[in-house]
Scaffold this motif. Structure first.
Motif, PDB file in Angstrom:
ATOM      1  N   LEU A   1     -12.935  -4.582   3.752  1.00 30.85           N
ATOM      2  CA  LEU A   1     -11.840  -3.410   4.469  1.00 30.85           C
ATOM      3  C   LEU A   1     -12.454  -2.098   4.316  1.00 30.85           C
ATOM      4  O   LEU A   1     -11.959  -1.163   5.024  1.00 30.85           O
ATOM      5  CB  LEU A   1     -10.439  -3.909   3.891  1.00 30.85           C
ATOM      6  CG  LEU A   1      -9.867  -5.197   4.605  1.00 30.85           C
ATOM      7  CD1 LEU A   1      -8.604  -5.380   3.891  1.00 30.85           C
ATOM      8  CD2 LEU A   1     -10.051  -5.537   6.066  1.00 30.85           C
TER       9      LEU A   1
ATOM     10  N   VAL B   1      -4.271  -6.007   1.424  1.00 30.85           N
ATOM     11  CA  VAL B   1      -3.598  -5.817   2.644  1.00 30.85           C
ATOM     12  C   VAL B   1      -2.780  -4.485   2.405  1.00 30.85           C
ATOM     13  O   VAL B   1      -2.989  -3.573   3.191  1.00 30.85           O
ATOM     14  CB  VAL B   1      -2.920  -6.939   3.007  1.00 30.85           C
ATOM     15  CG1 VAL B   1      -2.361  -6.741   4.354  1.00 30.85           C
ATOM     16  CG2 VAL B   1      -3.601  -8.223   3.178  1.00 30.85           C
TER      17      VAL B   1
ATOM     18  N   THR C   1      -4.809  -1.719   0.510  1.00 27.05           N
ATOM     19  CA  THR C   1      -6.100  -1.088   1.259  1.00 27.05           C
ATOM     20  C   THR C   1      -6.011  -0.966   2.567  1.00 27.05           C
ATOM     21  O   THR C   1      -6.499   0.127   2.900  1.00 27.05           O
ATOM     22  CB  THR C   1      -7.090  -2.437   0.936  1.00 27.05           C
ATOM     23  OG1 THR C   1      -6.958  -2.817  -0.650  1.00 27.05           O
ATOM     24  CG2 THR C   1      -8.165  -1.944   1.699  1.00 27.05           C
ATOM     25  N   VAL C   2      -5.217  -1.558   3.176  1.00 24.43           N
ATOM     26  CA  VAL C   2      -5.145  -1.336   4.785  1.00 24.43           C
ATOM     27  C   VAL C   2      -3.958  -0.189   5.001  1.00 24.43           C
ATOM     28  O   VAL C   2      -4.321   0.548   5.932  1.00 24.43           O
ATOM     29  CB  VAL C   2      -4.561  -2.434   5.328  1.00 24.43           C
ATOM     30  CG1 VAL C   2      -4.290  -2.362   6.945  1.00 24.43           C
ATOM     31  CG2 VAL C   2      -5.526  -3.809   5.331  1.00 24.43           C
ATOM     32  N   TRP C   3      -2.864  -0.030   4.374  1.00 23.31           N
ATOM     33  CA  TRP C   3      -1.950   0.907   4.645  1.00 23.31           C
ATOM     34  C   TRP C   3      -1.581   1.994   3.658  1.00 23.31           C
ATOM     35  O   TRP C   3      -1.886   3.026   4.096  1.00 23.31           O
ATOM     36  CB  TRP C   3      -0.586   0.051   5.224  1.00 23.31           C
ATOM     37  CG  TRP C   3       0.655   0.947   5.248  1.00 23.31           C
ATOM     38  CD1 TRP C   3       0.758   1.766   6.327  1.00 23.31           C
ATOM     39  CD2 TRP C   3       1.877   1.133   4.413  1.00 23.31           C
ATOM     40  NE1 TRP C   3       1.920   2.446   6.160  1.00 23.31           N
ATOM     41  CE2 TRP C   3       2.511   1.896   5.117  1.00 23.31           C
ATOM     42  CE3 TRP C   3       2.354   0.547   3.679  1.00 23.31           C
ATOM     43  CZ2 TRP C   3       3.985   2.305   4.920  1.00 23.31           C
ATOM     44  CZ3 TRP C   3       3.663   0.541   3.056  1.00 23.31           C
ATOM     45  CH2 TRP C   3       4.440   1.655   3.961  1.00 23.31           C
TER      46      TRP C   3
END
Length: 298
Positions: A71, A133, A136-138
């Motif tokens: 990611l 998630v 890392t993503v938000w």
């Protein structure tokens, strides 16, 4: 098209590259705190339970790290600290890396469900999702408080170790979580200060980028003082004795010294040295609390 591109690529990369995907040094510290959590309970865990829990937690932690590599691959290319990572450099393509990550995570979850207990399995899965998630993503891209909020996922290992043996929550285990939760911001912000330009280049809103280096140094010092108080709680509630109190006090005074130096007498490498000491601080803190427990209650 994007999905097919992600799933294409070299499946025969060096085993060293796949091993690097798991962030072994980070996982080693995670497992240390988890194992300490296992042995702080009133019930002596069997060797099989320790092995199964350690393997399951370790596999899922490694899987979460590999997902993070995939990611963050574009961000990693912009930062000197992460530029060399296998996915960023294309030595391992996204598809094989994700399959590897899901295989590790699935195997770890199965081990925990079959040979440990469901509570530990689902808590570990929640930690994986929180890091791989949510953070890392938000969070990482959304707020300079990313490491504070997302730090809860990284603080879970001692609780996982505790529940692996007892199958239930306990206040003592939550104190261990609180220690890592308070430790994470000064630990990571010291590194972020050292790598401030990298994070700015990658457009990641780390605290030194959004609020400046001096404000971040103040936060490192204040959080280190908070950590010192939190580290006293195991002694206050009778969870640990004089050995832990003495050792934890000395470790925290040294951490405060580094944070003070970073704020008021910094040299070019002070932030990095503070970051490196913080790793030793957490490792020895958990060794001390385990040694104290076995001296007093073993």
């Amino acid at each position: 098209m994007a999905g097919s591109a992600l799933l294409s690529g070299n499946w025969t990369s060096s085993w060293r590259d796949y091993f690097a995907l798991t962030k072994p040094k980070v996982v080693a510290l995670i497992l240390l705190t988890a194992v300490v959590g296992m042995f702080l309970t009133d019930t002596l865990p069997t060797p099989w339970r320790v092995l199964a829990a350690t393997l399951g937690i370790g596999l899922m932690a490694g899987g979460a790290a590999a997902i993070n590599h995939v990611l963050d691959r574009r961000i990693d290319l912009k930062m000197a600290r992460t530029y060399h990572r296998p996915v960023a450099q294309g030595r391992v393509q996204g598809g094989p890396a994700l399959v590897f990550a899901f295989a590790l995570s699935g195997a770890g979850l199965a081990i925990l469900l079959l040979w440990v207990n469901a509570l530990t399995a689902w808590l570990t899965l929640a930690s994986l999702l929180g890091y791989a998630v949510v953070y890392t993503v938000w969070l990482k891209r959304a707020t300079p408080q990313n490491i504070v909020i997302g730090g809860l996922a990284g603080a879970m290992p001692p609780l996982l170790g505790w529940t692996a043996v007892t199958g239930e929550f306990h206040g003592h285990a939550l104190l261990l979580v609180m220690i890592i939760f308070a430790w994470t911001p000064p630990h990571f912000w010291a590194l972020a200060i050292h790598r401030r330009d990298d994070y700015a280049k990658a457009e990641i809103p780390m605290l030194p980028v959004t609020h400046g280096i001096e404000f971040s140094k103040t936060c490192v010092l204040l959080y280190t003082l908070l950590l010192t108080l939190v580290c006293l709680l195991p002694w206050v509630v009778g969870m640990s004795g004089l050995l832990y109190l003495t050792g934890a006090t000395l470790l925290n005074l040294r951490f405060i010294q580094w944070a003070w130096r970073l704020k008021f007498r910094p040299e070019p490498q002070t932030a990095l040295q503070c970051f490196r000491f913080s790793i030793s601080h957490l490792m020895w803190l958990f060794v001390l609390i385990l040694a104290d427990h076995w001296i007093n209650y073993g």
